[in-house]
Scaffold this motif. Structure first.
Motif, PDB file in Angstrom:
ATOM      1  N   PRO A  95      38.929  50.805  23.982  1.00  0.00           N
ATOM      2  CA  PRO A  95      40.192  50.359  23.379  1.00  0.00           C
ATOM      3  C   PRO A  95      40.850  51.412  22.484  1.00  0.00           C
ATOM      4  O   PRO A  95      42.079  51.506  22.446  1.00  0.00           O
ATOM      5  CB  PRO A  95      39.779  49.132  22.571  1.00  0.00           C
ATOM      6  N   GLU A  96      40.053  52.211  21.807  1.00  0.00           N
ATOM      7  CA  GLU A  96      40.637  53.230  20.926  1.00  0.00           C
ATOM      8  C   GLU A  96      41.185  54.443  21.692  1.00  0.00           C
ATOM      9  O   GLU A  96      41.893  55.276  21.123  1.00  0.00           O
ATOM     10  CB  GLU A  96      39.632  53.678  19.855  1.00  0.00           C
ATOM     11  N   GLU A  97      40.908  54.563  22.980  1.00  0.00           N
ATOM     12  CA  GLU A  97      41.401  55.690  23.783  1.00  0.00           C
ATOM     13  C   GLU A  97      42.772  55.443  24.403  1.00  0.00           C
ATOM     14  O   GLU A  97      43.477  56.387  24.726  1.00  0.00           O
ATOM     15  CB  GLU A  97      40.416  56.002  24.916  1.00  0.00           C
ATOM     16  N   ILE A  98      43.154  54.188  24.570  1.00  0.00           N
ATOM     17  CA  ILE A  98      44.406  53.873  25.258  1.00  0.00           C
ATOM     18  C   ILE A  98      45.609  54.270  24.397  1.00  0.00           C
ATOM     19  O   ILE A  98      45.568  54.161  23.171  1.00  0.00           O
ATOM     20  CB  ILE A  98      44.472  52.375  25.650  1.00  0.00           C
ATOM     21  N   ARG A  99      46.651  54.770  25.031  1.00  0.00           N
ATOM     22  CA  ARG A  99      47.879  55.107  24.320  1.00  0.00           C
ATOM     23  C   ARG A  99      49.068  55.017  25.263  1.00  0.00           C
ATOM     24  O   ARG A  99      48.932  55.200  26.476  1.00  0.00           O
ATOM     25  CB  ARG A  99      47.787  56.486  23.682  1.00  0.00           C
ATOM     26  N   ILE A 100      50.219  54.729  24.705  1.00  0.00           N
ATOM     27  CA  ILE A 100      51.451  54.694  25.482  1.00  0.00           C
ATOM     28  C   ILE A 100      51.729  56.104  25.982  1.00  0.00           C
ATOM     29  O   ILE A 100      51.589  57.075  25.249  1.00  0.00           O
ATOM     30  CB  ILE A 100      52.619  54.150  24.632  1.00  0.00           C
ATOM     31  N   GLY A 101      52.097  56.214  27.243  1.00  0.00           N
ATOM     32  CA  GLY A 101      52.356  57.518  27.852  1.00  0.00           C
ATOM     33  C   GLY A 101      51.150  58.126  28.549  1.00  0.00           C
ATOM     34  O   GLY A 101      51.261  59.161  29.198  1.00  0.00           O
ATOM     35  N   MET A 102      49.974  57.496  28.406  1.00  0.00           N
ATOM     36  CA  MET A 102      48.756  58.006  29.036  1.00  0.00           C
ATOM     37  C   MET A 102      48.903  57.983  30.556  1.00  0.00           C
ATOM     38  O   MET A 102      49.390  57.016  31.122  1.00  0.00           O
ATOM     39  CB  MET A 102      47.551  57.153  28.627  1.00  0.00           C
ATOM     40  N   ARG A 103      48.495  59.051  31.204  1.00  0.00           N
ATOM     41  CA  ARG A 103      48.487  59.116  32.663  1.00  0.00           C
ATOM     42  C   ARG A 103      47.245  58.384  33.172  1.00  0.00           C
ATOM     43  O   ARG A 103      46.154  58.529  32.609  1.00  0.00           O
ATOM     44  CB  ARG A 103      48.467  60.568  33.151  1.00  0.00           C
ATOM     45  N   VAL A 104      47.418  57.576  34.213  1.00  0.00           N
ATOM     46  CA  VAL A 104      46.316  56.819  34.795  1.00  0.00           C
ATOM     47  C   VAL A 104      46.356  56.925  36.320  1.00  0.00           C
ATOM     48  O   VAL A 104      47.390  57.262  36.898  1.00  0.00           O
ATOM     49  CB  VAL A 104      46.368  55.322  34.368  1.00  0.00           C
ATOM     50  N   LYS A 105      45.201  56.636  36.932  1.00  0.00           N
ATOM     51  CA  LYS A 105      45.125  56.602  38.395  1.00  0.00           C
ATOM     52  C   LYS A 105      44.337  55.365  38.806  1.00  0.00           C
ATOM     53  O   LYS A 105      43.472  54.883  38.068  1.00  0.00           O
ATOM     54  CB  LYS A 105      44.497  57.870  38.959  1.00  0.00           C
ATOM     55  N   SER A 106      44.626  54.863  39.992  1.00  0.00           N
ATOM     56  CA  SER A 106      43.982  53.641  40.460  1.00  0.00           C
ATOM     57  C   SER A 106      42.573  53.926  40.979  1.00  0.00           C
ATOM     58  O   SER A 106      42.283  54.997  41.504  1.00  0.00           O
ATOM     59  CB  SER A 106      44.815  52.987  41.562  1.00  0.00           C
ATOM     60  N   VAL A 107      41.712  52.919  40.788  1.00  0.00           N
ATOM     61  CA  VAL A 107      40.345  52.952  41.295  1.00  0.00           C
ATOM     62  C   VAL A 107      40.008  51.565  41.823  1.00  0.00           C
ATOM     63  O   VAL A 107      40.632  50.576  41.449  1.00  0.00           O
ATOM     64  CB  VAL A 107      39.318  53.384  40.213  1.00  0.00           C
ATOM     65  N   PHE A 108      39.017  51.496  42.671  1.00  0.00           N
ATOM     66  CA  PHE A 108      38.568  50.245  43.278  1.00  0.00           C
ATOM     67  C   PHE A 108      37.363  49.759  42.491  1.00  0.00           C
ATOM     68  O   PHE A 108      36.351  50.447  42.424  1.00  0.00           O
ATOM     69  CB  PHE A 108      38.221  50.518  44.747  1.00  0.00           C
ATOM     70  N   ARG A 109      37.480  48.568  41.860  1.00  0.00           N
ATOM     71  CA  ARG A 109      36.406  48.075  41.006  1.00  0.00           C
ATOM     72  C   ARG A 109      36.186  46.581  41.197  1.00  0.00           C
ATOM     73  O   ARG A 109      37.035  45.861  41.683  1.00  0.00           O
ATOM     74  CB  ARG A 109      36.743  48.304  39.526  1.00  0.00           C
ATOM     75  N   LYS A 110      35.045  46.124  40.732  1.00  0.00           N
ATOM     76  CA  LYS A 110      34.734  44.695  40.713  1.00  0.00           C
ATOM     77  C   LYS A 110      35.669  44.012  39.721  1.00  0.00           C
ATOM     78  O   LYS A 110      35.849  44.488  38.600  1.00  0.00           O
ATOM     79  CB  LYS A 110      33.274  44.507  40.296  1.00  0.00           C
ATOM     80  N   VAL A 111      36.267  42.900  40.142  1.00  0.00           N
ATOM     81  CA  VAL A 111      37.175  42.147  39.275  1.00  0.00           C
ATOM     82  C   VAL A 111      36.471  40.946  38.677  1.00  0.00           C
ATOM     83  O   VAL A 111      36.543  40.700  37.476  1.00  0.00           O
ATOM     84  CB  VAL A 111      38.439  41.709  40.055  1.00  0.00           C
ATOM     85  N   ALA A 112      35.774  40.172  39.493  1.00  0.00           N
ATOM     86  CA  ALA A 112      35.124  38.959  39.001  1.00  0.00           C
ATOM     87  C   ALA A 112      34.040  38.511  39.969  1.00  0.00           C
ATOM     88  O   ALA A 112      33.990  38.950  41.121  1.00  0.00           O
ATOM     89  CB  ALA A 112      36.151  37.849  38.828  1.00  0.00           C
ATOM     90  N   THR A 113      33.185  37.614  39.487  1.00  0.00           N
ATOM     91  CA  THR A 113      32.148  36.995  40.309  1.00  0.00           C
ATOM     92  C   THR A 113      32.305  35.496  40.192  1.00  0.00           C
ATOM     93  O   THR A 113      32.519  34.969  39.100  1.00  0.00           O
ATOM     94  CB  THR A 113      30.741  37.402  39.828  1.00  0.00           C
ATOM     95  N   GLU A 114      32.189  34.815  41.301  1.00  0.00           N
ATOM     96  CA  GLU A 114      32.296  33.361  41.314  1.00  0.00           C
ATOM     97  C   GLU A 114      30.910  32.769  41.163  1.00  0.00           C
ATOM     98  O   GLU A 114      30.136  32.714  42.116  1.00  0.00           O
ATOM     99  CB  GLU A 114      32.939  32.911  42.619  1.00  0.00           C
ATOM    100  N   GLY A 115      30.548  32.349  39.958  1.00  0.00           N
ATOM    101  CA  GLY A 115      29.223  31.797  39.711  1.00  0.00           C
ATOM    102  C   GLY A 115      28.167  32.890  39.673  1.00  0.00           C
ATOM    103  O   GLY A 115      28.448  34.064  39.848  1.00  0.00           O
ATOM    104  N   ASN A 116      26.910  32.490  39.431  1.00  0.00           N
ATOM    105  CA  ASN A 116      25.818  33.463  39.344  1.00  0.00           C
ATOM    106  C   ASN A 116      25.479  34.109  40.677  1.00  0.00           C
ATOM    107  O   ASN A 116      25.062  35.247  40.741  1.00  0.00           O
ATOM    108  CB  ASN A 116      24.567  32.795  38.771  1.00  0.00           C
ATOM    109  N   SER A 117      25.607  33.370  41.768  1.00  0.00           N
ATOM    110  CA  SER A 117      25.274  33.932  43.083  1.00  0.00           C
ATOM    111  C   SER A 117      26.441  33.783  44.052  1.00  0.00           C
ATOM    112  O   SER A 117      26.244  33.693  45.251  1.00  0.00           O
ATOM    113  CB  SER A 117      24.037  33.236  43.640  1.00  0.00           C
ATOM    114  N   GLY A 118      27.648  33.778  43.512  1.00  0.00           N
ATOM    115  CA  GLY A 118      28.820  33.539  44.338  1.00  0.00           C
ATOM    116  C   GLY A 118      29.475  34.797  44.865  1.00  0.00           C
ATOM    117  O   GLY A 118      28.919  35.900  44.840  1.00  0.00           O
TER     118      GLY A 118
END
Length: 132
Positions: A95-118
């Motif tokens: 959280p302390e690294e983010i700033r307005i104007g920061m350049r970013v690039k997209s990556v493929f990541r886990k978003v969520a899990t449905e339940g413990n074994s979902g």
């Protein structure tokens, strides 16, 4: 149709696929079926975005729903892609690294899990990009 296959059928979720009006050159994400500027004369085609952009504004989520409570604190930002569209996405950094104007690039990541074994849902997030 199985859930995993259903999610793979949504190209904008995994590949930043939007649309472009070939008449005026305006690009859209999420995809649109018509151009609000050209209306009926606009020709809409799929467009895969490069996935690089700039942080327009941001916030740090410190208290989240049960589904995301393990990830707190996390950063949400409005990203303006180099090709034009803006949208909200998670930025993977402290959280302390983010700033307005920061350049970013997209990556493929886990978003969520449905339940413990979902089902595990994946999608596009962003990380800091040191190179312009």
């Amino acid at each position: 149709m199985p859930v995993a296959r259903f999610w793979r059928k949504i190209p904008q979720r995994y590949n930043l696929v939007g649309t472009e009006c070939t008449t005026c050159g305006r690009k859209f994400f999420p995809p649109r079926t018509f151009c609000p500027d050209c209306r009926r004369t606009g020709v809409i085609e799929d467009h895969t975005f490069e996935g690089k952009g700039t942080v327009v504004t941001h916030t740090v989520i410190r208290s989240a729903s049960d589904q995301f409570s393990q990830q707190t604190p996390y950063v949400l930002a409005i990203i303006k892609l180099d090709e034009g569209p803006q949208f909200t996405a998670q930025v993977i950094c402290l959280p302390e690294e983010i700033r307005i104007g920061m350049r970013v690039k997209s990556v493929f990541r886990k978003v969520a899990t449905e339940g413990n074994s979902g089902v595990i849902y994946y999608g596009t997030k962003f990380v800091p990009d040191e190179q312009p």
